[in-house]
Design a protein around this motif. Structure first.
Motif, PDB file in Angstrom:
ATOM      1  N   GLU A 122       0.806  -1.212   0.000  1.00 50.58           N
ATOM      2  CA  GLU A 122       0.000   0.000   0.000  1.00 50.58           C
ATOM      3  C   GLU A 122       0.845   1.271   0.000  1.00 50.58           C
ATOM      4  O   GLU A 122       0.492   2.269  -0.630  1.00 50.58           O
ATOM      5  N   GLN A 125       1.975   1.868  -3.537  1.00 50.38           N
ATOM      6  CA  GLN A 125       0.804   2.263  -4.330  1.00 50.38           C
ATOM      7  C   GLN A 125       0.497   3.736  -4.112  1.00 50.38           C
ATOM      8  O   GLN A 125       0.293   4.492  -5.074  1.00 50.38           O
ATOM      9  N   LYS A 126       0.481   4.148  -2.850  1.00 51.11           N
ATOM     10  CA  LYS A 126       0.151   5.542  -2.529  1.00 51.11           C
ATOM     11  C   LYS A 126       1.208   6.491  -3.077  1.00 51.11           C
ATOM     12  O   LYS A 126       0.881   7.545  -3.614  1.00 51.11           O
TER      13      LYS A 126
END
Length: 188
Positions: A122, A125-126
């Motif tokens: 994550e 991804q961010k």
């Protein structure tokens, strides 16, 4: 009199060597084979020296990701500056940049590791999402038209296919597809 020679520290050079070593290890051994010890050894620094710059494996991945995105942003900036046609310039620059050669060897294989890692990391991804939002806003292209989005998604799909090694087109077909997508940007 002390005659010991002390080598001047060069933190930017050391950091660049660590990122280069990280890229090499990822290409050769994949994410599972990435260890701090191996990266330190490959870069010719102590493990303590590596930890000073990148305290964790995640920090190494994020550092390499940041370096790659900065390189792509420079490609986009350069392509934007060289393109006299304002309509579709951002998406053309985006496409040209992502199909440019990176300074890292075996860039497609390196991205294969990142594509897999991003599917469940994550934080990466961010960071990639924020990067794209920032560069799109930088050039006033936050709201691409439907056609612009389709062109971008097609280019992204071609790029991901190449990165994952599932290339279903010949180099000539790939070049024709990229040329076609770029041509379509003039009609945005």
């Amino acid at each position: 009199m002390n005659t010991n020679y002390r080598k001047k520290k060069q933190p930017l050079v050391i950091r660049a060597n660590l990122l280069e070593a990280t890229a090499e290890v990822l290409v050769e051994r994949g994410l599972a084979g990435l260890t701090l010890d191996l990266v330190a050894k490959r870069a010719g620094v102590s493990k303590g020296g590596l930890i000073h710059h990148f305290p964790t494996k995640q920090a190494l991945l994020e550092g390499l990701n940041q370096e790659i995105l900065a390189e792509y942003e420079k490609f986009i900036d350069d392509n934007m500056a060289a393109d006299p046609e304002p309509r579709g310039r951002f998406i053309r620059s985006y496409i040209r940049s992502f199909f440019s050669a990176l300074k890292y060897k075996n860039a497609a294989k390196l991205f294969n590791v990142f594509v897999f890692e991003m599917s469940h990391n994550e934080s990466l991804q961010k960071k990639c999402g924020h990067w794209y939002e920032r560069i799109a806003a930088k050039y006033g292209e936050r709201n691409l038209s439907l056609k612009g989005q389709m062109i971008q998604f097609a280019a992204d799909g071609l790029w991901v296919e190449e990165c994952t090694g599932m290339v279903s087109v010949t180099p000539e077909q790939r070049r024709d597809l990229i040329d076609y997508l770029i041509q379509q940007t003039y009609e945005l």
